[in-house]
Structure formats: C-alpha cells, structure tokens
Design a protein around this motif. Structure first.
Motif, PDB file in Angstrom:
ATOM      1  N   GLN A  60       0.702  -1.292   0.088  1.00 51.98           N
ATOM      2  CA  GLN A  60       0.002  -0.211   0.028  1.00 51.98           C
ATOM      3  C   GLN A  60       0.968   1.226   0.145  1.00 51.98           C
ATOM      4  OE1 GLN A  60      -3.739  -0.313   2.524  1.00 51.98           O
ATOM      5  NE2 GLN A  60      -2.802  -1.756   3.443  1.00 51.98           N
ATOM      6  N   SER A  61       0.304   2.326  -0.303  1.00 50.41           N
ATOM      7  CA  SER A  61       1.200   3.680  -0.720  1.00 50.41           C
ATOM      8  C   SER A  61       1.100   4.605   0.573  1.00 50.41           C
ATOM      9  CB  SER A  61       0.426   4.547  -1.657  1.00 50.41           C
ATOM     10  OG  SER A  61      -0.889   4.902  -1.273  1.00 50.41           O
ATOM     11  N   ASN A  62       0.630   4.271   1.661  1.00 54.25           N
ATOM     12  CA  ASN A  62       0.893   4.898   2.825  1.00 54.25           C
ATOM     13  C   ASN A  62       2.314   4.330   3.559  1.00 54.25           C
ATOM     14  OD1 ASN A  62       0.868   4.402   6.119  1.00 54.25           O
ATOM     15  ND2 ASN A  62      -0.340   5.807   5.860  1.00 54.25           N
ATOM     16  N   SER A  63       2.878   5.599   3.949  1.00 56.69           N
ATOM     17  CA  SER A  63       4.323   5.591   4.223  1.00 56.69           C
ATOM     18  C   SER A  63       4.912   4.494   5.262  1.00 56.69           C
ATOM     19  CB  SER A  63       5.120   6.888   4.971  1.00 56.69           C
ATOM     20  OG  SER A  63       4.208   7.126   6.244  1.00 56.69           O
ATOM     21  N   PHE A  64       3.959   4.008   6.127  1.00 53.35           N
ATOM     22  CA  PHE A  64       4.161   3.147   7.106  1.00 53.35           C
ATOM     23  C   PHE A  64       4.163   1.636   6.427  1.00 53.35           C
ATOM     24  CE2 PHE A  64       1.986  -0.531   9.286  1.00 53.35           C
ATOM     25  CZ  PHE A  64       3.005  -1.010  10.214  1.00 53.35           C
ATOM     26  N   HIS A  65       3.192   1.392   5.496  1.00 57.92           N
ATOM     27  CA  HIS A  65       3.125   0.307   4.649  1.00 57.92           C
ATOM     28  C   HIS A  65       4.178   0.117   3.690  1.00 57.92           C
ATOM     29  CE1 HIS A  65      -0.504  -1.052   6.533  1.00 57.92           C
ATOM     30  NE2 HIS A  65      -1.173   0.179   6.653  1.00 57.92           N
ATOM     31  N   VAL A  66       4.502   1.279   3.076  1.00 62.12           N
ATOM     32  CA  VAL A  66       5.639   1.252   2.121  1.00 62.12           C
ATOM     33  C   VAL A  66       7.127   0.867   2.884  1.00 62.12           C
ATOM     34  CG1 VAL A  66       7.345   2.478   0.749  1.00 62.12           C
ATOM     35  CG2 VAL A  66       4.949   2.959   0.537  1.00 62.12           C
ATOM     36  N   THR A  95       3.149   0.125  -6.676  1.00 60.96           N
ATOM     37  CA  THR A  95       4.020   0.699  -7.569  1.00 60.96           C
ATOM     38  C   THR A  95       3.960   0.304  -8.970  1.00 60.96           C
ATOM     39  OG1 THR A  95       6.127  -0.654  -7.489  1.00 60.96           O
ATOM     40  CG2 THR A  95       5.698   0.938  -5.622  1.00 60.96           C
ATOM     41  N   LEU A  96       3.007  -0.576  -9.547  1.00 54.11           N
ATOM     42  CA  LEU A  96       3.218  -1.350 -10.711  1.00 54.11           C
ATOM     43  C   LEU A  96       2.539  -0.341 -11.783  1.00 54.11           C
ATOM     44  CD1 LEU A  96       3.049  -4.751  -9.946  1.00 54.11           C
ATOM     45  CD2 LEU A  96       4.881  -3.406 -10.275  1.00 54.11           C
ATOM     46  N   GLY A 101      -7.275   0.553  -8.921  1.00 55.30           N
ATOM     47  CA  GLY A 101      -7.795  -0.851  -8.603  1.00 55.30           C
ATOM     48  C   GLY A 101      -6.854  -1.930  -8.697  1.00 55.30           C
ATOM     49  N   ASP A 102      -5.618  -1.689  -8.774  1.00 53.63           N
ATOM     50  CA  ASP A 102      -4.358  -2.491  -8.684  1.00 53.63           C
ATOM     51  C   ASP A 102      -4.490  -3.646  -7.440  1.00 53.63           C
ATOM     52  OD1 ASP A 102      -3.621  -1.905 -11.211  1.00 53.63           O
ATOM     53  OD2 ASP A 102      -1.589  -1.130 -10.588  1.00 53.63           O
ATOM     54  N   TRP A 103      -4.976  -2.955  -6.316  1.00 49.21           N
ATOM     55  CA  TRP A 103      -4.955  -3.755  -5.127  1.00 49.21           C
ATOM     56  C   TRP A 103      -5.923  -4.886  -5.232  1.00 49.21           C
ATOM     57  CZ3 TRP A 103      -9.599  -4.597  -2.388  1.00 49.21           C
ATOM     58  CH2 TRP A 103     -10.526  -3.575  -2.578  1.00 49.21           C
TER      59      TRP A 103
END
Length: 497
Positions: A60-66, A95-96, A101-103
């Motif tokens: 996910q794009s949230n900084s913690f999850h990155v 990042t792809l 909707g990629d998730w």
C-alpha cells in the motif's frame, strides 16, 4: 504500467537453472530469512530456479506500509544472496501502475503476463507480514508441473453462507475453498497468461469488491471451467517462532511492527452515528462495552436526548445512507466545538470495537499525513472506479485527511447518499489513498472463516443481527486486566458463536 522493456530485460534471464540444492531440512531453520548450510549443497536435477519466481507483495502507498513492504522485499533478496543465488523478481503491487484498482489483483494480471509470462514459472503473492523461507518455498513449488495451470494456497471456507460473499454456495458453503492471503498464494504462469487474456477480453462482472480473496478464487474457478484452489500444507499462518512450523514455507510475523507506544486516548475523538429509534436498543450496548475506553466521545442523532446524551446535528434520519450526518460530523470535528485531536473515529451505533487495540494500531501512522484507515472495499475498480472505507467496521481519519476533504469542497449529493462511498469518491478525486487493515470488520465474527480470524487480533465487528452483541464483544474484543486478548483470540476463537 510496468515498463515492457524493463520487464523483458528482467525476465529474460529466468530460464537459467539453479545448481543449488534446496534441502528438505530447510523447513527446520528458524527465524526470518534463516537458511541452513544444507541449503547450499549442489544438486543437478533441481527443476526450479529462484529467478523463475516473481514475488508480488500486496503493498500500500501509505508511508508505514511502504516501509513494511520494502523490509519484506529486502528479506527475500537477502535470503537469495545468502544462497549465492541470482535474486528473484520482487515487486510491490502499489508501484506497478497508477491504476486505483491494482490492489484487487485481477487488473494487474495483463501487465504481469506481458512482462513475465514467457520466462517465469510462478507468480507468488504475499502480504507484508508474511515471512517466506525461500528454500522451502522452492521445494514446494517444484512439486507441481509448472506447465500446467495451478492455483495454490492455504484454503479457507465458510461454515455458513454470508453476506460478505453474496451468500455464495448457500446450500453448502464449505464446498468452496479460497486462499488465506496471509499465508501467501501462488498461480502458475500458464494460468496467469490465460486469466490475463480473459481480463482483457471480458469485463469483470461484479461492481463491488468486498472480500478480495474470495472474489479472486471465484474468478479463477470460473464456475468449474478453471482450477480450484489446491491446498498446500506448507503455506502456513502459524507464528514464526511456533514449534509447528518446521514444515512451513511461510509463517506470520509474531511481533507487531515496531511503531512505538500506543497513541493516547486523548488523541482520538469518537463519533457515534445513531438515531432516536435505536437510543434504547443499540446505545446501551455501547455503554456496557467499549464506551468507557473513549476519552472524547459524542453520540450524533436526529433527536437530542439528554439521558445519553445525544446531539442533534440538524440532519434528519434516513433509512439508507447517512452522508449528510457524516459530513456534519466532519465539519464539527474541525469547528472548535469539540476538543482538537489528531484522529477522528466514526462508527455506527451497532459497531463493536476495541479502542485500546486501535490506539496500538494508530501508533504506526503519522497523523500529519492524510490517513484514511479501515476495511477497504472497492466499487467499479476495473472500470476506473474507486476504493472506500466501509463504514460499519469504523472509519478512521487523521485531522489532515479531514482538512483536505472539506477544503476540496467534497459534499453529499443527498443526505441519504452512502457516506462511505461518497467519501471514497472524494478521496479518489483528491488522489488520497484508502489504507486497508484486515482488523476492521464490516460483518459479524461468524461471517468470516474460522481460520482467518484465528491468526488475528481484531479491532472491530459490526451488526447486532442474530447475535448477543455483548457476548461477541467480550469474546473477541475485550481485554483482560493484563491487557491481553480475551478468550476469543485463543483456541476458542476457532469455534463459532
């Protein structure tokens, strides 16, 4: 989009075969990324090279999850290096491409097929908390003929038909198996290629994405035209330090992410949506269960009742969505009428929640970022739709997120519009991500697979229908005096209410 040239360049060398022996004793090694000396012995008949595996971390794009996803990728590459192996491809799903909707996985398949379909054998999906023993995983995958279509995972099944699965297989819900994503799951390249063509040529049928693991399995199975899930015992969700994991290729991280101390109670403002007809039915449940955990809490209704007390926001009650009420709550949160806090939690009057566990989870997030946290659903993701936090499980917003939402001019198109979906549309327009946590639940405990809940410490459930909500709270969400999970989180958690 994946860069096709880069994809072919990375994948082009995958046909080389490894000479390194993946010994059966690999499963007995302990600790993340640990490898035994036997793993490095040479064997000439090994039929699977690490570079034939493409790992996709469901990030996910949230900084913690990155940070969590990058740590998982680093561990995989470190293991490969310790074996003297050329590294596998390890991708972070967020990042792809720029596609929202990629998730939901299926929109990714054409890109994965194009970039890796010719020179890889397996696509392995895993979550941030999934530990992988590379040698053991290669052993396991090598048992399956990579020229055939395979869908591998740890199977989950429903004990009874459930709303989150659209009451699928109502006559015999346990007959359909779907993967526990936390254990990792794998699809062979021939299956990926065929599914990619199907995604490109046939529009995805469902407008809503609710429980992704079930919906992906349904799509692959395709009413019996595709392969069912094949159970792989080595894909595990046991804690990494358990004595039961000697055979496992995957395990789960035992310790929570090192996020620091739980946030203070004073940093969370709790808003409960209710209405007059539920003042005597649902509100008493909150008062008997989780209300005492809150430092700042207000009940918002269509009727001011001093005995609770409730606040009338001037928005009439509606039978369907509650967009008008929710946006009035957002405005009140920033108005100065309530104490200034870093976080806003919006719940329904039939939401059951552990605020102490939420305090721990929020320690992982930066409130100065626009954080929108809860159980993520999707609408029209294959046709340029949007993600949203489903309201019943609880919607958590950082103050910065609320500021940006209201500054944007986002508003309801009607008072009875679905508040969670309208917020999702606004967040999508602002390019603010919805951050998913599987610990929030839109439905009741019995609406989820036993084995799925068995490795969770849940934060919320929703609905009082056909259950004793106080008993549910006491079993699944109440902490004992030592701050540990109640009996609902030990072996008893595997039995339904």
């Amino acid at each position: 989009m994946l860069d096709p040239h880069t994809g072919h360049k990375v994948a082009g060398c995958l046909i080389l075969l490894s000479l390194f022996h993946f010994n059966l004793s690999a499963g007995s090694s302990t600790g993340k990324g640990s490898q035994s000396h036997d793993d490095m012995h040479v064997i000439h008949n090994n039929q699977l090279d690490l570079r034939e595996i493409v790992f996709v971390i469901q990030s996910q794009s949230n900084s913690f999850h990155v940070r969590q996803a990058e740590s998982r990728r680093a561990d995989l590459l470190k293991q490969a290096h310790s074996l003297g192996e050329k590294p596998p491809v390890v991708l972070l799903s967020h990042t792809l491409s720029n596609h929202e909707g990629d998730w939901s996985i299926l929109p990714l398949l054409p890109n994965l097929s194009y970039s890796f379909g010719k020179n890889s054998s397996w696509i392995v999906f895993l979550e941030e908390e999934t530990n992988v023993k590379l040698t053991k995983l290669v052993e396991v995958l090598a048992k399956f003929n990579k020229k055939n279509e395979w869908f591998l995972g740890k199977p989950l099944h429903d004990e009874e038909s459930t709303i989150i699965h659209h009451y699928a297989f109502a006559e015999n819900p346990s007959v359909f198996k779907y993967p526990d994503f936390a254990a990792a799951w794998a699809v062979s390249t021939p299956l990926v290629v065929r599914l990619a063509n199907k995604v490109k040529n046939e529009p995805l049928k469902s407008d809503f994405t609710i429980d992704l693991k079930h919906e992906v399995a349904l799509y692959i199975w395709d009413n019996g035209n595709g392969p069912p899930l094949t159970a792989v015992p080595e894909l595990c969700t046991e804690p990494e330090d358990s004595q039961e994991t000697r055979h496992c290729a995957t395990t789960l991280r035992t310790e929570p992410a090192p996020c620091g101390e739980p946030v203070n109670k004073e940093d969370i403002f709790v808003a409960v949506k209710t209405c007059k007809k539920f003042h005597n039915k649902r509100v008493p449940v909150i008062k008997k269960t989780w209300e005492k955990e809150a430092f700042f809490l207000e009940y918002y209704s269509d009727y001011a009742d001093a005995s609770i007390p409730t606040i009338n926001l001037g928005v009439p009650n509606t039978e369907r969505g509650h967009c008008g009420k929710t946006f009035a709550i957002l405005q009140r949160f920033l108005s100065g009428a309530v104490p200034e806090t870093k976080w806003l939690l919006v719940v329904d009057d039939d939401t059951l929640i552990s605020l102490s566990r939420l305090q721990g989870l929020l320690s992982c997030y930066n409130p100065s970022e626009p954080v929108c946290l809860g159980e993520r659903y999707g609408y029209g993701l294959s046709q340029g739709g949007y993600s949203y936090i489903t309201g019943g499980g609880g919607m958590v917003f950082s103050r910065e997120a609320v500021v940006r939402l209201l500054d944007s001019g986002c508003k309801c198109y009607s008072n009875d519009a679905p508040d969670d979906m309208v917020l999702g549309m606004c967040l999508n327009a602002l390019e603010l991500p919805v951050t998913h946590s599987p610990l929030f639940h839109q439905a009741r405990p019995e609406d989820y697979a036993r084995d799925f809940l068995a490795h969770q410490v849940p934060i919320s459930f929703h609905k009082h229908w056909n259950i004793d909500p106080i008993a549910v709270y006491n079993k699944w969400l109440k902490e004992d005096l030592g701050g540990k999970a109640s009996d609902g989180l030990n072996e008893n958690a595997k039995t339904e209410l």
